[in-house]
Design a protein around this motif. Structure first.
Motif, PDB file in Angstrom:
ATOM      1  N   GLU A 132       2.010   8.674  -2.554  1.00 24.87           N
ATOM      2  CA  GLU A 132       2.488   8.877  -1.192  1.00 24.87           C
ATOM      3  C   GLU A 132       3.989   8.668  -1.143  1.00 24.87           C
ATOM      4  O   GLU A 132       4.546   7.947  -1.960  1.00 24.87           O
ATOM      5  N   THR A 133       4.613   9.302  -0.193  1.00 26.32           N
ATOM      6  CA  THR A 133       6.035   9.075   0.015  1.00 26.32           C
ATOM      7  C   THR A 133       6.225   7.891   0.946  1.00 26.32           C
ATOM      8  O   THR A 133       5.351   7.566   1.747  1.00 26.32           O
ATOM      9  N   SER A 134       7.364   7.256   0.832  1.00 27.96           N
ATOM     10  CA  SER A 134       7.649   6.103   1.668  1.00 27.96           C
ATOM     11  C   SER A 134       7.998   6.553   3.084  1.00 27.96           C
ATOM     12  O   SER A 134       8.746   7.510   3.270  1.00 27.96           O
ATOM     13  N   PRO A 135       7.471   5.865   4.099  1.00 29.66           N
ATOM     14  CA  PRO A 135       7.830   6.234   5.476  1.00 29.66           C
ATOM     15  C   PRO A 135       9.238   5.775   5.859  1.00 29.66           C
ATOM     16  O   PRO A 135       9.794   6.254   6.828  1.00 29.66           O
TER      17      PRO A 135
END
Length: 45
Positions: A30-33
């Protein structure tokens, strides 16, 4: 003529590398928010 052959071989190798990486796909995760900081934060007023 040799330079043209070398350029074609290099271009074919680069294209093969790109196609191989795109065929494998992106790694799972996942990408970081949170956004990344691109500058050093200054003093807060």
């Amino acid at each position: 003529m040799r330079a043209l052959v070398a350029a074609v071989i290099g271009l074919a190798a680069a294209l093969a590398l790109v196609l191989t990486i795109s065929a494998i796909g992106a790694p799972p995760g996942e990408t970081s928010p949170k956004p990344l900081l691109t500058t050093v934060p200054g003093p807060k007023n």
